[in-house]
Design a protein around this motif. Structure first.
Motif, PDB file in Angstrom:
ATOM      1  N   MET A  42       0.859  -1.199   0.000  1.00 20.51           N
ATOM      2  CA  MET A  42       0.000   0.000   0.000  1.00 20.51           C
ATOM      3  C   MET A  42       0.890   1.241   0.000  1.00 20.51           C
ATOM      4  SD  MET A  42      -2.949  -1.157   2.637  1.00 20.51           S
ATOM      5  CE  MET A  42      -4.331  -2.161   2.061  1.00 20.51           C
ATOM      6  N   HIS A  43       0.622   2.150  -0.928  1.00 15.56           N
ATOM      7  CA  HIS A  43       1.470   3.333  -1.100  1.00 15.56           C
ATOM      8  C   HIS A  43       0.674   4.391  -1.839  1.00 15.56           C
ATOM      9  CE1 HIS A  43       1.754   1.184  -4.936  1.00 15.56           C
ATOM     10  NE2 HIS A  43       1.760   2.408  -5.433  1.00 15.56           N
ATOM     11  N   LEU A  44       1.239   5.584  -1.936  1.00 16.58           N
ATOM     12  CA  LEU A  44       0.650   6.627  -2.777  1.00 16.58           C
ATOM     13  C   LEU A  44       1.602   6.872  -3.939  1.00 16.58           C
ATOM     14  CD1 LEU A  44       0.222   7.863   0.499  1.00 16.58           C
ATOM     15  CD2 LEU A  44      -1.542   8.957  -0.867  1.00 16.58           C
ATOM     16  N   THR A  45       1.134   6.630  -5.146  1.00 14.18           N
ATOM     17  CA  THR A  45       1.977   6.831  -6.320  1.00 14.18           C
ATOM     18  C   THR A  45       2.126   8.330  -6.585  1.00 14.18           C
ATOM     19  OG1 THR A  45       1.192   4.761  -7.267  1.00 14.18           O
ATOM     20  CG2 THR A  45       2.240   6.314  -8.778  1.00 14.18           C
ATOM     21  N   LEU A  46       3.387   8.763  -6.744  1.00  9.34           N
ATOM     22  CA  LEU A  46       3.659  10.171  -7.088  1.00  9.34           C
ATOM     23  C   LEU A  46       3.768  10.332  -8.597  1.00  9.34           C
ATOM     24  CD1 LEU A  46       6.426  11.282  -4.579  1.00  9.34           C
ATOM     25  CD2 LEU A  46       4.213  12.396  -4.930  1.00  9.34           C
ATOM     26  N   LEU A 126      -4.584   6.679  -2.443  1.00 12.96           N
ATOM     27  CA  LEU A 126      -3.979   5.390  -2.082  1.00 12.96           C
ATOM     28  C   LEU A 126      -4.956   4.312  -2.529  1.00 12.96           C
ATOM     29  CD1 LEU A 126      -2.315   4.338   1.233  1.00 12.96           C
ATOM     30  CD2 LEU A 126      -4.122   2.936   0.232  1.00 12.96           C
ATOM     31  N   THR A 127      -4.520   3.467  -3.459  1.00 14.30           N
ATOM     32  CA  THR A 127      -5.403   2.403  -3.948  1.00 14.30           C
ATOM     33  C   THR A 127      -5.538   1.325  -2.885  1.00 14.30           C
ATOM     34  OG1 THR A 127      -4.885   2.843  -6.255  1.00 14.30           O
ATOM     35  CG2 THR A 127      -5.698   0.633  -5.738  1.00 14.30           C
ATOM     36  N   LEU A 128      -6.801   1.031  -2.539  1.00 14.64           N
ATOM     37  CA  LEU A 128      -7.096  -0.013  -1.546  1.00 14.64           C
ATOM     38  C   LEU A 128      -7.368  -1.349  -2.211  1.00 14.64           C
ATOM     39  CD1 LEU A 128      -9.726   1.409   0.985  1.00 14.64           C
ATOM     40  CD2 LEU A 128      -7.326   0.848   1.438  1.00 14.64           C
TER      41      LEU A 128
HETATM   42  P1  2AM Z   1      -2.351   3.352  -8.410  1.00 11.93           P
HETATM   43  O1  2AM Z   1      -1.694   4.711  -8.570  1.00 11.93           O
HETATM   44  O2  2AM Z   1      -3.782   3.397  -8.703  1.00 11.93           O
HETATM   45  O3  2AM Z   1      -2.068   2.744  -7.101  1.00 11.93           O
HETATM   46  C1  2AM Z   1       2.620   0.562  -9.593  1.00 11.93           C
HETATM   47  O4  2AM Z   1       2.007  -0.070 -10.670  1.00 11.93           O
HETATM   48  C2  2AM Z   1       1.804   1.741  -9.126  1.00 11.93           C
HETATM   49  O5  2AM Z   1       1.742   2.756 -10.128  1.00 11.93           O
HETATM   50  C3  2AM Z   1       0.389   1.385  -8.757  1.00 11.93           C
HETATM   51  O6  2AM Z   1       0.131   1.906  -7.492  1.00 11.93           O
HETATM   52  C4  2AM Z   1      -0.461   2.019  -9.834  1.00 11.93           C
HETATM   53  O7  2AM Z   1      -1.760   2.394  -9.560  1.00 11.93           O
HETATM   54  C5  2AM Z   1       0.387   3.177 -10.293  1.00 11.93           C
HETATM   55  N1  2AM Z   1       0.139   3.510 -11.691  1.00 11.93           N
HETATM   56  C6  2AM Z   1      -0.175   4.741 -12.162  1.00 11.93           C
HETATM   57  N2  2AM Z   1      -0.298   4.724 -13.487  1.00 11.93           N
HETATM   58  C7  2AM Z   1      -0.079   3.446 -13.880  1.00 11.93           C
HETATM   59  C8  2AM Z   1      -0.097   2.796 -15.152  1.00 11.93           C
HETATM   60  N3  2AM Z   1      -0.343   3.470 -16.285  1.00 11.93           N
HETATM   61  N4  2AM Z   1       0.158   1.467 -15.160  1.00 11.93           N
HETATM   62  C9  2AM Z   1       0.403   0.777 -14.026  1.00 11.93           C
HETATM   63  N5  2AM Z   1       0.451   1.356 -12.815  1.00 11.93           N
HETATM   64  C10 2AM Z   1       0.193   2.663 -12.733  1.00 11.93           C
END
Ligand code: 2AM
Length: 177
Positions: A42-46, A126-128
């Protein structure tokens, strides 16, 4: 061991273990039409970069260094859940993150790494869980978790049939140092 030609990379803000544990507890109550994100992941993608040639990794870490030097530690709060693309036909259940400094941080990485960065508008979340069954419905949940973000990570994602493995490539300290 051979070095891979490219690495699947993204920048992320990590989540304290106690917060992840609480989010994972909530995920256990979701219907089986949802596949929860594994608690350690679980993380927040930047910024999502996707495949980056291994010999360009130094450019990516340099961009992380610059973004970190231009920022400062900031508070982040997780609140209510919402869905992508919307609550009526949900594909992703996420928790909204309130932390205005995430916006310029993500923008700096996206701009500096435009050759790879996903150009989609940044929405702090944060994707659950992700939909795995046709009857996945929005779950309105309310969290109240706050912490201070003082680092972010460059993460390598290795895809496998059993799911992705995430490995931290480098940690960046906000404010530099
Ligand atoms: P998320 O932001 O919804 O959590 C690793 O794959 C992370 O990058 C995931 O957390 C994912 O989704 C995020 N992410 C953002 N854009 C993405 C993309 N085009 N393809 C895959 N993962 C992506």
């Amino acid at each position: 061991m051979t070095t891979p030609a490219s690495l699947r990379l993204f920048f992320a803000v990590q989540v304290p273990a106690a917060v992840r544990a609480d989010l994972a507890r909530a995920c256990r109550r979701l219907s089986s039409d949802w596949k929860p994100v594994a608690e350690p992941q679980m993380h927040l993608t930047l910024a999502f970069l996707g495949e980056v040639p291994a010999d360009r990794l130094a450019e990516v870490t340099a961009a992380g260094d610059r973004a970190a030097a231009g920022g400062q530690p900031f508070p982040l709060t997780l609140g209510a859940t919402d869905c992508f693309p919307n609550q009526h036909q949900p594909r992703v259940l996420f928790v909204k993150a309130d932390a205005p400094p995430l916006i310029p941080l993500a923008a700096a990485l996206q701009k500096d790494l435009a050759a790879w960065a996903d150009p989609k508008p940044f929405k702090p979340h944060l994707t659950l869980a992700r939909r795995q069954g046709g009857r996945a419905a929005h779950h309105a949940l309310q969290f109240a978790h706050s912490w201070t973000v003082d680092t972010f990570d460059l993460v390598q994602s290795v895809l496998a049939a059993s799911g992705a493995t995430h490995t931290v490539v480098k940690t960046f300290r906000l404010g530099g140092a």
